[in-house]
Design an enzyme around this catalytic site. Structure first.
Site, PDB file in Angstrom:
ATOM      1  N   ASN A  56     -10.173  -2.981   2.539  1.00 59.66           N
ATOM      2  CA  ASN A  56      -9.881  -2.976   1.100  1.00 59.66           C
ATOM      3  C   ASN A  56     -11.171  -2.771   0.316  1.00 59.66           C
ATOM      4  O   ASN A  56     -12.258  -2.806   0.888  1.00 59.66           O
ATOM      5  CB  ASN A  56      -9.263  -4.320   0.692  1.00 59.66           C
ATOM      6  CG  ASN A  56      -7.778  -4.427   1.031  1.00 59.66           C
ATOM      7  OD1 ASN A  56      -7.097  -3.417   1.206  1.00 59.66           O
ATOM      8  ND2 ASN A  56      -7.293  -5.638   1.117  1.00 59.66           N
ATOM      9  N   HIS A 115      -3.758   0.854  12.042  1.00 65.24           N
ATOM     10  CA  HIS A 115      -3.536  -0.423  12.734  1.00 65.24           C
ATOM     11  C   HIS A 115      -4.894  -1.022  13.102  1.00 65.24           C
ATOM     12  O   HIS A 115      -5.662  -0.378  13.836  1.00 65.24           O
ATOM     13  CB  HIS A 115      -2.703  -0.159  13.992  1.00 65.24           C
ATOM     14  CG  HIS A 115      -2.458  -1.368  14.834  1.00 65.24           C
ATOM     15  ND1 HIS A 115      -2.471  -2.645  14.331  1.00 65.24           N
ATOM     16  CD2 HIS A 115      -2.186  -1.497  16.158  1.00 65.24           C
ATOM     17  CE1 HIS A 115      -2.234  -3.505  15.302  1.00 65.24           C
ATOM     18  NE2 HIS A 115      -2.061  -2.837  16.420  1.00 65.24           N
ATOM     19  N   HIS A 170       0.832  -1.223   0.000  1.00 63.52           N
ATOM     20  CA  HIS A 170       0.000   0.000   0.000  1.00 63.52           C
ATOM     21  C   HIS A 170       0.863   1.268   0.000  1.00 63.52           C
ATOM     22  O   HIS A 170       0.520   2.264   0.633  1.00 63.52           O
ATOM     23  CB  HIS A 170      -0.954   0.022   1.208  1.00 63.52           C
ATOM     24  CG  HIS A 170      -1.938  -1.097   1.233  1.00 63.52           C
ATOM     25  ND1 HIS A 170      -3.214  -0.996   0.741  1.00 63.52           N
ATOM     26  CD2 HIS A 170      -1.825  -2.369   1.695  1.00 63.52           C
ATOM     27  CE1 HIS A 170      -3.853  -2.142   0.902  1.00 63.52           C
ATOM     28  NE2 HIS A 170      -3.026  -3.003   1.473  1.00 63.52           N
TER      29      HIS A 170
HETATM   30 FE1  HDD Z   1      -2.424  -4.851   5.564  1.00 63.92          FE
HETATM   31  C1  HDD Z   1      -0.983  -1.826   5.198  1.00 63.92           C
HETATM   32  C2  HDD Z   1      -5.406  -3.620   4.394  1.00 63.92           C
HETATM   33  C3  HDD Z   1      -3.746  -8.049   5.520  1.00 63.92           C
HETATM   34  C4  HDD Z   1       0.308  -6.001   7.097  1.00 63.92           C
HETATM   35  N1  HDD Z   1      -3.067  -3.076   4.911  1.00 63.92           N
HETATM   36  C5  HDD Z   1      -2.324  -1.932   4.840  1.00 63.92           C
HETATM   37  C6  HDD Z   1      -3.127  -0.856   4.346  1.00 63.92           C
HETATM   38  C7  HDD Z   1      -4.368  -1.364   4.111  1.00 63.92           C
HETATM   39  C8  HDD Z   1      -4.338  -2.757   4.471  1.00 63.92           C
HETATM   40  C9  HDD Z   1      -5.569  -0.609   3.572  1.00 63.92           C
HETATM   41  C10 HDD Z   1      -2.645   0.555   4.096  1.00 63.92           C
HETATM   42  C11 HDD Z   1      -2.928   1.450   5.265  1.00 63.92           C
HETATM   43  C12 HDD Z   1      -2.501   2.857   4.949  1.00 63.92           C
HETATM   44  O1  HDD Z   1      -3.136   3.457   4.082  1.00 63.92           O
HETATM   45  O2  HDD Z   1      -1.538   3.321   5.555  1.00 63.92           O
HETATM   46  N2  HDD Z   1      -4.182  -5.682   4.992  1.00 63.92           N
HETATM   47  C13 HDD Z   1      -5.311  -4.987   4.633  1.00 63.92           C
HETATM   48  C14 HDD Z   1      -6.436  -5.901   4.549  1.00 63.92           C
HETATM   49  C15 HDD Z   1      -5.966  -7.145   4.855  1.00 63.92           C
HETATM   50  C16 HDD Z   1      -4.557  -7.003   5.145  1.00 63.92           C
HETATM   51  C17 HDD Z   1      -7.852  -5.502   4.208  1.00 63.92           C
HETATM   52  C18 HDD Z   1      -6.687  -8.450   4.919  1.00 63.92           C
HETATM   53  C19 HDD Z   1      -7.913  -8.575   5.246  1.00 63.92           C
HETATM   54  N3  HDD Z   1      -1.819  -6.702   6.150  1.00 63.92           N
HETATM   55  C20 HDD Z   1      -2.520  -7.875   6.088  1.00 63.92           C
HETATM   56  C21 HDD Z   1      -1.781  -8.919   6.772  1.00 63.92           C
HETATM   57  C22 HDD Z   1      -0.636  -8.336   7.237  1.00 63.92           C
HETATM   58  C23 HDD Z   1      -0.672  -6.948   6.842  1.00 63.92           C
HETATM   59  C24 HDD Z   1      -2.234 -10.347   6.917  1.00 63.92           C
HETATM   60  C25 HDD Z   1       0.475  -8.949   8.031  1.00 63.92           C
HETATM   61  C26 HDD Z   1       0.335  -9.874   8.899  1.00 63.92           C
HETATM   62  N4  HDD Z   1      -0.613  -4.084   5.975  1.00 63.92           N
HETATM   63  C27 HDD Z   1       0.355  -4.719   6.656  1.00 63.92           C
HETATM   64  C28 HDD Z   1       1.558  -3.856   6.933  1.00 63.92           C
HETATM   65  C29 HDD Z   1       1.109  -2.480   6.357  1.00 63.92           C
HETATM   66  C30 HDD Z   1      -0.244  -2.805   5.771  1.00 63.92           C
HETATM   67  C31 HDD Z   1       2.848  -4.397   6.449  1.00 63.92           C
HETATM   68  C32 HDD Z   1       2.062  -1.774   5.409  1.00 63.92           C
HETATM   69  C33 HDD Z   1       2.109  -0.345   5.842  1.00 63.92           C
HETATM   70  C34 HDD Z   1       1.374  -0.319   7.087  1.00 63.92           C
HETATM   71  O3  HDD Z   1       0.930  -1.561   7.404  1.00 63.92           O
HETATM   72  O4  HDD Z   1       1.193   0.658   7.792  1.00 63.92           O
HETATM   73  O5  HDD Z   1       1.816  -3.807   8.291  1.00 63.92           O
END
Ligand code: HDD
Length: 709
Positions: free
Chosen positions: A152, A343, A79
């Protein structure tokens, strides 16, 4: 020192008021260093003689350069490319029966929000219009603290357990040996992962559908994906899924269009959001919840904790409980959109988690990632991340600490500070985890109830219209067409034959693979009308119309059309051979918004070609005009032509346009969504018919006559 123990009621301005204390306006000010020293010279470094070397002593040069050298922070691992806006949320009715969350009680309260939309796979500088899932993350600044709904635009996910998230992301990101391809899933490692992990089937169907190509962030749904838990004052829980429904309906671009847009305007979606807010067309999303009683947990033929499953809306209706309005753009992209930290674990009393293994893993990952992205544990003090509810705890120090906590006590329990800050009871708004009973042996395995990977993928396929199905087939053919490993292409055909044999056969035919050996179709015959974009809201509001005109255009006709189009919420913009002004047959000037050099049909939802002999001749003389009209036609967009403007339809090769002159009394469609009329006055109803056609979004029936894209 501020005494802010009392939580104040929240209103729409609460967050803005807080941000105001950090805003700085440099206009009209004298230049200073970061130490506040006024600077007298900002163009020439300090040298030993005008042609001599720069001196170390030049502290202003060193400070300016050092800051510049460190202006970038790590982009989000996923993202990375996003765009945000401020707004507010209002609940329609008290949700007291289901949840005690304060922001879901009082319809008169406007809770401030910040939303960040994003693509998943691409880097910060990649294009907006790529085939990808879109992030839809909302931070509610509530009186009880921040609540983040990190969702999402698709209601399911690729995997069922967070343990696989790094693998999935490694597979979809550019391949590590050469960092190719950017922002695309059309490559070997992604499809190797998909075909090696069949739990991806349902989400891949969504990703190959038009949902991956949103026309606008304002025209896509949002989903919390996981099953969360509402808890009311009495401690009773309900399983809940969250939905955002855009008031403008759910609409998508077509594949050929998104590829062109990636070059013509890589900022297409973010520009659209920015412009809409700047012009007062505030995006609105209704908030919906699907709820299941705790005692009904096992009533369904899928596991309600499985994030690869939806709760079909026909089975569990979506109750609309509120609305979010986005009404303010950011002051500074980096300070707000880039530094915001979401978060799923940021919750408020009344909202709790379930044992969905994907959600459980997310609860670890998000704070962890901010440590490296935002440089330490104090990222909650960055203005955009600050809660509007007061913050008191015994955390101290760390990189970039801003708060000056007074006194010697930073532990609990204590006697020196009268035990403060002390935990709040539940009655006082203290968060208490839902006392769900859990028992079991430690085990690394997945429940059998998660093992059906295909039924809902078939449900999705069954729910699509013929056009949507064709788009899915085309998407598979494109994506797999880019996969070099033959075996992976074949594995994909075989895997998706478990979704639909028809789909798999059509995939195979386009990618040089064998038809699947499996010929017995899925037993799932159900469909869910809510899943098809054909059944969405259709409105002309905020649609962009290219008004093609040259000098000598029919003045009365065009000014009447511009007025009528604006009156129904359309956004007309004049496109001509060059910038400047053009003059109508009555001698009045009209400002041109775009020249044919800078504007392309992909930037618009519809085209209206003005009447007038000289105007048509000028437009016809530029070969780009015919391409413009032709492309709009190929992308199924509404085209309206009046008088001599109709000749441009023929020049664009639109069948039916050359046959005789159009009648003066009606606006016949010479093809679906192509309107040609001699006059555009009230009596003919041209503008009305045109606006109604634009509201349809696209005219797919044309695909029977032109090539399906
Ligand atoms: Fe995630 C970012 C949505 C599964 C780990 N995620 C991130 C963002 C969105 C989502 C919208 C961007 C937020 C922003 O605009 O700053 N993610 C989802 C959805 C998931 C999902 C809807 C499943 C239902 N994500 C998911 C899993 C993991 C992560 C299973 C790890 C275990 N996601 C992250 C992250 C991010 C992230 C690596 C990258 C940047 C951030 O968090 O702040 O931690």
């Amino acid at each position: 020192m501020k005494k802010d123990d009392q939580r104040e009621p929240i209103n729409e301005q609460s967050k803005d008021k807080q941000l105001e204390t950090y805003r700085v306006d440099d206009t009209g000010q004298k230049l200073t260093t970061n130490q506040g020293l006024r600077v007298s010279e900002d163009e020439h470094s300090l040298k030993a003689g005008v042609r001599g070397p720069t001196l170390m002593e030049d502290f202003h040069f060193r400070e300016k350069m050092t800051h510049f050298d460190h202006e970038r922070i790590p982009e989000r691992i996923v993202h990375a490319r996003g765009f945000g806006a401020h707004g507010y949320f209002q609940v329609y009715e008290p949700m007291t029966e289901y949840t005690k969350a304060k922001f879901l009680q009082d319809p008169s309260v406007k809770t401030p929000v910040f939303v960040r939309f994003s693509t998943v796979a691409g880097s910060r500088g990649s294009s907006d219009t790529v085939r990808d899932v879109r992030g839809f993350a909302t931070k509610f600044y509530t009186e009880e603290g921040n609540y983040d709904l990190v969702g999402n635009n698709m209601p399911v996910f690729f995997i069922q357990d967070a343990m696989k998230f790094p693998d999935f992301v490694h597979a979809v990101k550019p391949e590590p040996h050469n960092e190719i391809p950017q922002a695309q899933s059309a490559h070997d490692t992604f499809w190797d992962f998909v075909t090696s992990n069949t739990e991806t089937a349902h989400m891949v169907m969504w990703a190959m559908s038009d949902r991956s190509l949103p026309r606008s962030f304002r025209m896509m749904e949002g989903f919390g994906v996981h099953t969360f838990r509402f808890v009311n004052e009495q401690g009773k829980g309900h399983f809940v899924k969250f939905h955002w429904k855009p008031l403008l309906g759910v609409h998508s671009l077509v594949w050929d269009e998104v590829q062109k847009l990636a070059g013509k305007d890589p900022d297409f979606n973010r520009r659209d959001l920015w412009d809409a807010i700047e012009t007062g067309n505030y995006p609105e999303f209704e908030f919906g919840v699907q709820m299941i009683k705790e005692e009904d947990e096992f009533m369904f033929d899928f596991d309600i904790l499985d994030p690869t499953k939806i709760w079909p809306e026909e089975q569990v209706p979506v109750k609309i409980i509120g609305k979010m309005t986005l009404n303010r753009n950011t002051d500074n992209f980096f300070a707000e959109t880039e530094q915001i930290a979401f978060h799923p674990g940021h919750v408020v009393p009344g909202i709790d988690f379930t044992n969905d293994p994907l959600l459980q893993g997310r609860l670890f990952s998000y704070t962890d990632t901010q440590l490296s992205r935002l440089g330490g544990p104090n990222f909650h003090e960055i203005p955009i991340n600050r809660s509007v509810a007061p913050v008191h705890n015994n955390q101290r120090d760390g990189m970039h600490r801003m708060t000056i906590n007074r006194g010697p006590v930073s532990y609990h329990k204590n006697s020196l500070a009268g035990n403060s800050p002390e935990p709040a009871s539940e009655k006082e708004g203290g968060y208490a985890h839902y006392a769900e009973k859990v028992e079991g042996r430690k085990i690394q395995a997945r429940s059998d109830s998660f093992k059906d990977h295909f039924s809902q993928a078939t449900l999705f396929w069954n729910s699509m219209s013929a056009v949507e199905k064709q788009h899915i087939v085309n998407a598979f053919r494109f994506e797999l067409g880019k996969v070099k490993t033959k075996e992976i292409r074949q594995r994909a055909v075989d895997m998706f034959s478990q979704v639909s044999v028809d789909l798999a056969k059509r995939m195979a035919a386009g990618i040089g693979a064998k038809a699947p050996e499996n010929t017995s179709d899925s037993r799932v015959t159900l469909s869910s009308p809510a899943l098809s974009q054909m059944n969405t809201v259709k409105t002309p509001l905020t649609r962009k119309v290219a008004v093609l005109a040259g000098n000598g255009f029919r003045g009365k006709e065009v000014s009447g059309m511009l007025q009528s189009l604006k009156a129904v919420g359309l956004v007309p913009e004049v496109v001509s051979v060059q910038l400047g002004t053009i003059v109508c047959d009555g001698g009045n000037p009209l400002e041109v918004d775009h020249s044919l050099l800078t504007a392309d049909s992909v930037l618009f939802d519809a085209v209206y070609i003005a009447g007038g002999r000289q105007s048509a001749d000028e437009l016809l003389a530029d070969s780009k005009t015919a391409d413009f009209v032709k492309e709009a036609f190929q992308h199924y967009k509404t085209i309206g032509a009046v008088g001599e403007g109709v000749e441009l339809l023929a020049a664009a090769g639109i069948a039916g346009s050359a046959a005789g002159s159009p009648p003066a009394t009606a606006t016949p469609e010479i093809q679906p969504g192509v309107l040609a009329a001699e006059r555009a006055d009230e009596a003919v109803g041209f503008s009305r018919d045109f606006a109604a056609a634009v509201a349809q979004h696209r005219h797919w029936d044309r695909s029977l006559q032109s090539q399906a894209r």
